[in-house]
Design a protein around this motif. Structure first.
Motif, PDB file in Angstrom:
ATOM      1  N   ILE A 103       1.197  12.301  -9.495  1.00 33.99           N
ATOM      2  CA  ILE A 103       0.529  13.595  -9.313  1.00 33.99           C
ATOM      3  C   ILE A 103       1.539  14.738  -9.405  1.00 33.99           C
ATOM      4  O   ILE A 103       1.301  15.771 -10.051  1.00 33.99           O
ATOM      5  N   LYS A 104       2.699  14.557  -8.757  1.00 32.96           N
ATOM      6  CA  LYS A 104       3.720  15.600  -8.787  1.00 32.96           C
ATOM      7  C   LYS A 104       4.214  15.855 -10.206  1.00 32.96           C
ATOM      8  O   LYS A 104       4.439  17.007 -10.598  1.00 32.96           O
ATOM      9  N   SER A 105       4.378  14.787 -10.984  1.00 32.04           N
ATOM     10  CA  SER A 105       4.839  14.968 -12.364  1.00 32.04           C
ATOM     11  C   SER A 105       3.799  15.706 -13.197  1.00 32.04           C
ATOM     12  O   SER A 105       4.144  16.548 -14.041  1.00 32.04           O
ATOM     13  N   GLN A 106       2.507  15.418 -12.952  1.00 23.75           N
ATOM     14  CA  GLN A 106       1.453  16.127 -13.681  1.00 23.75           C
ATOM     15  C   GLN A 106       1.444  17.612 -13.314  1.00 23.75           C
ATOM     16  O   GLN A 106       1.338  18.477 -14.190  1.00 23.75           O
TER      17      GLN A 106
ATOM     18  N   LEU B 229       0.825  -1.204   0.000  1.00 22.38           N
ATOM     19  CA  LEU B 229       0.000   0.000   0.000  1.00 22.38           C
ATOM     20  C   LEU B 229       0.861   1.257   0.000  1.00 22.38           C
ATOM     21  O   LEU B 229       0.530   2.252  -0.677  1.00 22.38           O
ATOM     22  N   ALA B 230       1.965   1.231   0.756  1.00 20.16           N
ATOM     23  CA  ALA B 230       2.859   2.397   0.780  1.00 20.16           C
ATOM     24  C   ALA B 230       3.484   2.619  -0.597  1.00 20.16           C
ATOM     25  O   ALA B 230       3.601   3.764  -1.053  1.00 20.16           O
TER      26      ALA B 230
ATOM     27  N   ASP C 159       3.728   5.742  -5.568  1.00 19.72           N
ATOM     28  CA  ASP C 159       3.641   5.836  -7.034  1.00 19.72           C
ATOM     29  C   ASP C 159       2.580   6.843  -7.449  1.00 19.72           C
ATOM     30  O   ASP C 159       2.776   7.617  -8.406  1.00 19.72           O
ATOM     31  N   GLN C 160       1.446   6.848  -6.746  1.00 21.89           N
ATOM     32  CA  GLN C 160       0.395   7.800  -7.074  1.00 21.89           C
ATOM     33  C   GLN C 160       0.855   9.242  -6.817  1.00 21.89           C
ATOM     34  O   GLN C 160       0.599  10.134  -7.630  1.00 21.89           O
TER      35      GLN C 160
ATOM     36  N   PRO D  59      -5.501  20.989 -11.282  1.00 19.42           N
ATOM     37  CA  PRO D  59      -6.156  19.673 -11.355  1.00 19.42           C
ATOM     38  C   PRO D  59      -5.185  18.605 -11.837  1.00 19.42           C
ATOM     39  O   PRO D  59      -4.245  18.874 -12.579  1.00 19.42           O
ATOM     40  N   TYR D  60      -5.442  17.386 -11.413  1.00 20.58           N
ATOM     41  CA  TYR D  60      -4.619  16.251 -11.842  1.00 20.58           C
ATOM     42  C   TYR D  60      -5.516  15.026 -11.975  1.00 20.58           C
ATOM     43  O   TYR D  60      -6.676  15.012 -11.557  1.00 20.58           O
TER      44      TYR D  60
END
Length: 328
Positions: free
Chosen positions: A101-104, A90-91, A96-97, A190-191
């Protein structure tokens, strides 16, 4: 690449229905085994969801049975194959999520920074429309204020000036500097949350070998799959395979009054020639009204109606086609 090298196609079973989630498997099923299925997934940002559908591919029960009997596919108990994820998994999923998000957000900020260097080209159609609406509102307010001031001026000439309402502060109607929205903060950008389609990309998904079944009998014994379970379903499987072995493609035929639409080639290139109805046994009764209805319906849809009789003892299929003909 041969079928043995590619391995069996995983058919993921949920609620006694067989789904295919991988695009390569969908292409392989259609090109090598002449089975079409029905796309049942929605496509994001597409309005006509009842016309254009995406993954997963939902197979007819007869198609799933045929693939397993040919040794081309295995049945996977999909709900049971999803184990409870560990804290480490889960971590990793959350990390990864967050990275995604940061890359977007970084990509959007870079785009906005480049656009701010060229303010003349940075305005999109939406921004221009909003600017025009703001100018029109300012103009309308200025005109209303001018009209009210004119009315109050006339009232002060012909009436008591002390009773005239106070004039509201005037609004500057002249040209103003365009409003420029401040650059959005990272929290306001937004992402998209990416949800993988196939379960095979999840670390806690393990379909082999406890939840995989290479035969219909083993899947039935485990309670994962039941089809075929009676004479009607055995007849449908027998007729489906009989037509398939003759090189035909089959589609759902309920809209045309039968079990299957029978195509001489890929449905993307050919119209169906027959509407097939399955008769469970050679001794099944068939009323004359049914024969007339099938014949006239087939003629109205420019197809022949195919009566397919299944002999469960001999495991054979007999065929009889019906067409409406004029007399006299």
């Amino acid at each position: 690449m041969s079928d043995d090298q590619e391995g069996p196609i995983p058919l993921r079973i949920a609620n006694k229905k067989a789904y295919v989630w991988d695009t390569e498997d969908v292409a392989r099923i259609r090109s090598q085994y002449r089975l079409c299925g029905v796309l049942s997934g929605t496509l994001p940002h597409l309005s006509q969801q009842n016309v254009f559908l995406g993954l997963p591919l939902l197979l007819q029960p007869e198609e799933a049975v045929l693939l397993v009997e040919l040794g081309a596919a295995i049945l996977i108990d999909d709900p049971s194959a999803h184990a409870k994820p560990s804290q480490t998994q889960l971590a990793k999923w959350d990390s990864d999520q967050q990275e995604n998000i940061k890359s977007q957000i970084a990509a959007v900020e870079t785009k906005n920074a480049k656009a701010s260097l060229e303010p003349g080209r940075a305005l999109t159609e939406e921004a221009l429309r909003k600017r025009k609406e703001r100018e029109e509102r300012r103009k309308a307010l200025a005109q209303a204020a001018a009209a009210q001031a004119q009315e109050e001026s006339e009232a002060s000439l012909f009436g008591d000036a002390s009773t005239a309402p106070a004039v509201p502060p005037s609004t500057d109607a002249g040209p103003s500097t365009p409003e420029v929205d401040p650059p959005p903060s990272s929290s306001a950008i937004p992402y998209t949350i990416t949800v993988p389609g196939p379960s095979s990309s999840l670390d806690w998904y393990n379909p082999h070998p406890l939840h995989s079944y290479s035969s219909i009998d083993s899947a039935r014994a485990a309670g994962v799959w039941e089809y075929p379970s009676n004479l009607e379903e055995r007849a449908r499987c027998g007729v489906f395979r009989g037509l398939w072995e003759q090189g035909y493609y089959m589609g759902v035929g309920i809209k045309f009054g039968g079990e299957y639409l029978v195509y001489p080639g890929d449905p993307l290139r050919y119209h169906s020639h027959f509407v097939a109805t399955v008769i469970e046994s050679p001794t099944s009764a068939l009323r004359p009204m049914e024969i007339v209805a099938h014949g006239r319906l087939g003629t109205a849809t420019k197809k022949s109606h195919l009566l397919c009789g299944w002999d469960d003892e001999k495991k054979e299929v007999s065929y009889l086609s019906i067409e409406w003909a004029g007399f006299g």
